[in-house]
Design a protein around this motif. Sequence first.
Motif, PDB file in Angstrom:
ATOM      1  N   HIS A 150      33.863  37.214  45.810  1.00 37.70           N
ATOM      2  CA  HIS A 150      34.405  37.160  44.453  1.00 37.70           C
ATOM      3  C   HIS A 150      35.748  36.438  44.405  1.00 37.70           C
ATOM      4  N   ASP A 151      36.225  35.964  45.546  1.00 37.56           N
ATOM      5  CA  ASP A 151      37.506  35.264  45.596  1.00 37.56           C
ATOM      6  C   ASP A 151      37.373  34.094  46.556  1.00 37.56           C
ATOM      7  N   GLN A 152      36.729  33.034  46.090  1.00 37.80           N
ATOM      8  CA  GLN A 152      36.454  31.885  46.940  1.00 37.80           C
ATOM      9  C   GLN A 152      37.728  31.246  47.461  1.00 37.80           C
ATOM     10  N   ALA A 153      38.752  31.171  46.608  1.00 40.28           N
ATOM     11  CA  ALA A 153      39.999  30.527  47.020  1.00 40.28           C
ATOM     12  C   ALA A 153      40.645  31.280  48.180  1.00 40.28           C
ATOM     13  N   ARG A 154      40.613  32.599  48.124  1.00 39.09           N
ATOM     14  CA  ARG A 154      41.217  33.394  49.182  1.00 39.09           C
ATOM     15  C   ARG A 154      40.441  33.254  50.486  1.00 39.09           C
ATOM     16  N   LEU A 170      33.010  21.061  46.277  1.00 41.78           N
ATOM     17  CA  LEU A 170      31.735  20.770  45.623  1.00 41.78           C
ATOM     18  C   LEU A 170      31.553  21.647  44.386  1.00 41.78           C
ATOM     19  N   SER A 171      32.655  22.109  43.820  1.00 54.15           N
ATOM     20  CA  SER A 171      32.597  23.046  42.701  1.00 54.15           C
ATOM     21  C   SER A 171      32.013  22.387  41.451  1.00 54.15           C
ATOM     22  N   ALA A 172      31.463  23.245  40.605  1.00 49.84           N
ATOM     23  CA  ALA A 172      30.920  22.856  39.300  1.00 49.84           C
ATOM     24  C   ALA A 172      31.316  23.942  38.315  1.00 49.84           C
ATOM     25  N   PRO A 173      31.078  23.756  37.017  1.00 52.36           N
ATOM     26  CA  PRO A 173      31.418  24.805  36.057  1.00 52.36           C
ATOM     27  C   PRO A 173      30.804  26.156  36.449  1.00 52.36           C
ATOM     28  N   ASP A 174      31.646  27.185  36.469  1.00 60.47           N
ATOM     29  CA  ASP A 174      31.232  28.552  36.836  1.00 60.47           C
ATOM     30  C   ASP A 174      30.698  28.644  38.260  1.00 60.47           C
ATOM     31  N   PHE A 175      31.077  27.711  39.124  1.00 59.92           N
ATOM     32  CA  PHE A 175      30.589  27.737  40.505  1.00 59.92           C
ATOM     33  C   PHE A 175      31.633  27.103  41.407  1.00 59.92           C
ATOM     34  N   GLY A 193      31.944  31.021  45.780  1.00 59.21           N
ATOM     35  CA  GLY A 193      32.258  32.188  44.969  1.00 59.21           C
ATOM     36  C   GLY A 193      31.060  32.608  44.148  1.00 59.21           C
ATOM     37  N   TYR A 194      30.861  33.910  44.004  1.00 60.41           N
ATOM     38  CA  TYR A 194      29.771  34.410  43.169  1.00 60.41           C
ATOM     39  C   TYR A 194      29.963  33.962  41.722  1.00 60.41           C
ATOM     40  N   GLY A 195      28.869  33.696  41.045  1.00 62.09           N
ATOM     41  CA  GLY A 195      28.916  33.305  39.655  1.00 62.09           C
ATOM     42  C   GLY A 195      29.158  34.488  38.738  1.00 62.09           C
ATOM     43  N   PRO A 196      29.285  34.215  37.430  1.00 60.88           N
ATOM     44  CA  PRO A 196      29.570  35.280  36.466  1.00 60.88           C
ATOM     45  C   PRO A 196      28.506  36.373  36.439  1.00 60.88           C
ATOM     46  N   GLY A 197      27.273  36.048  36.843  1.00 63.83           N
ATOM     47  CA  GLY A 197      26.207  37.043  36.788  1.00 63.83           C
ATOM     48  C   GLY A 197      26.222  38.048  37.916  1.00 63.83           C
ATOM     49  N   ALA A 198      27.000  37.806  38.942  1.00 65.49           N
ATOM     50  CA  ALA A 198      27.056  38.737  40.077  1.00 65.49           C
ATOM     51  C   ALA A 198      27.938  39.927  39.728  1.00 65.49           C
ATOM     52  N   GLY A 199      27.438  41.105  39.958  1.00 68.16           N
ATOM     53  CA  GLY A 199      28.216  42.303  39.671  1.00 68.16           C
ATOM     54  C   GLY A 199      29.353  42.484  40.648  1.00 68.16           C
ATOM     55  N   ALA A 200      30.370  43.206  40.206  1.00 66.99           N
ATOM     56  CA  ALA A 200      31.540  43.428  41.061  1.00 66.99           C
ATOM     57  C   ALA A 200      31.189  44.192  42.324  1.00 66.99           C
TER      58      ALA A 200
END
Length: 269
Positions: A150-154, A170-175, A193-200
């Motif tokens: 949930h924290d790709q940058a980290r 290679l990022s794209a919108p919401d990815f 990083g997980y997309g918006p649909g992935a639960g916490a």
Amino acid sequence: MTTQQVPWSPGTACWADITVPDLDRATGFYGPLLGWRFETGGPETGGYTQAFVGDRKVVGLTEPMGEDPAPPAAWCVYLATDDLAATAERAEQLGGRTLLGPIDVMGFGSMALLTDPTEAVVGLWSGGSHIGWEVVDEPGAVVWTEHMSHDQARALAFYDGLFGYDVTDLSAPDFDYASVAVDGETVRSGIGGYGPGAGAQVPAAWTVYFQVPVADDAAARVTELGGTVVSPPEDTPYGRMVLVKGPFGEVFALMEPPAEQPPTGTPPA
């Protein structure tokens, strides 16, 4: 196809293994699915079992040792290092936490297990007589490894700080996604990083991708052998992919290569 006979460059994904509650059930699943044959070590290795494609090592499997309850089954990816102690120390400085080691493994090499700052488990391996997997990019062998959180940058900052990767965004919108390389050579790893649909509640984790000749046939075989298809086969620019679970709930991916190979160092998802 790549056959490896010398130690992998530091930062390269070089081995994977899994601890399972029932080794016979595991070999009965993975052997027919991926064409593996198995060799089990003697008592001094705790019965550590290695899978082979032909005569080349691919991965390891083992049952829990002692009386402690087995952790949930999950594939563990190991990254190569030529200075295990220094890399493990650096990992802690960057926010990782050592779970095991560094320890010598009977001359085969030395290892450590740690969690990264996103709480994903990862291994470090410094090869001795055992360099890690000896083949990639052919049926039954590993073709890609992937860290998702949930924290790709980290996560990316941690692994880049550890190994000084060449990073391709290679990022794209919401990815959010990056592939990583060492001195311009692919290490067959992506950090996303997980997309918006992935639960916490979805944990950070490394996933192993194994190559198969035909993804749809492999997906059907997974079900026949007692596994579960998590996401049905789908086409990607990098091949036809299916996400599955093994008989103990362990997640991994199967990848049918495209008719034309994508550029080196690009991700399968």
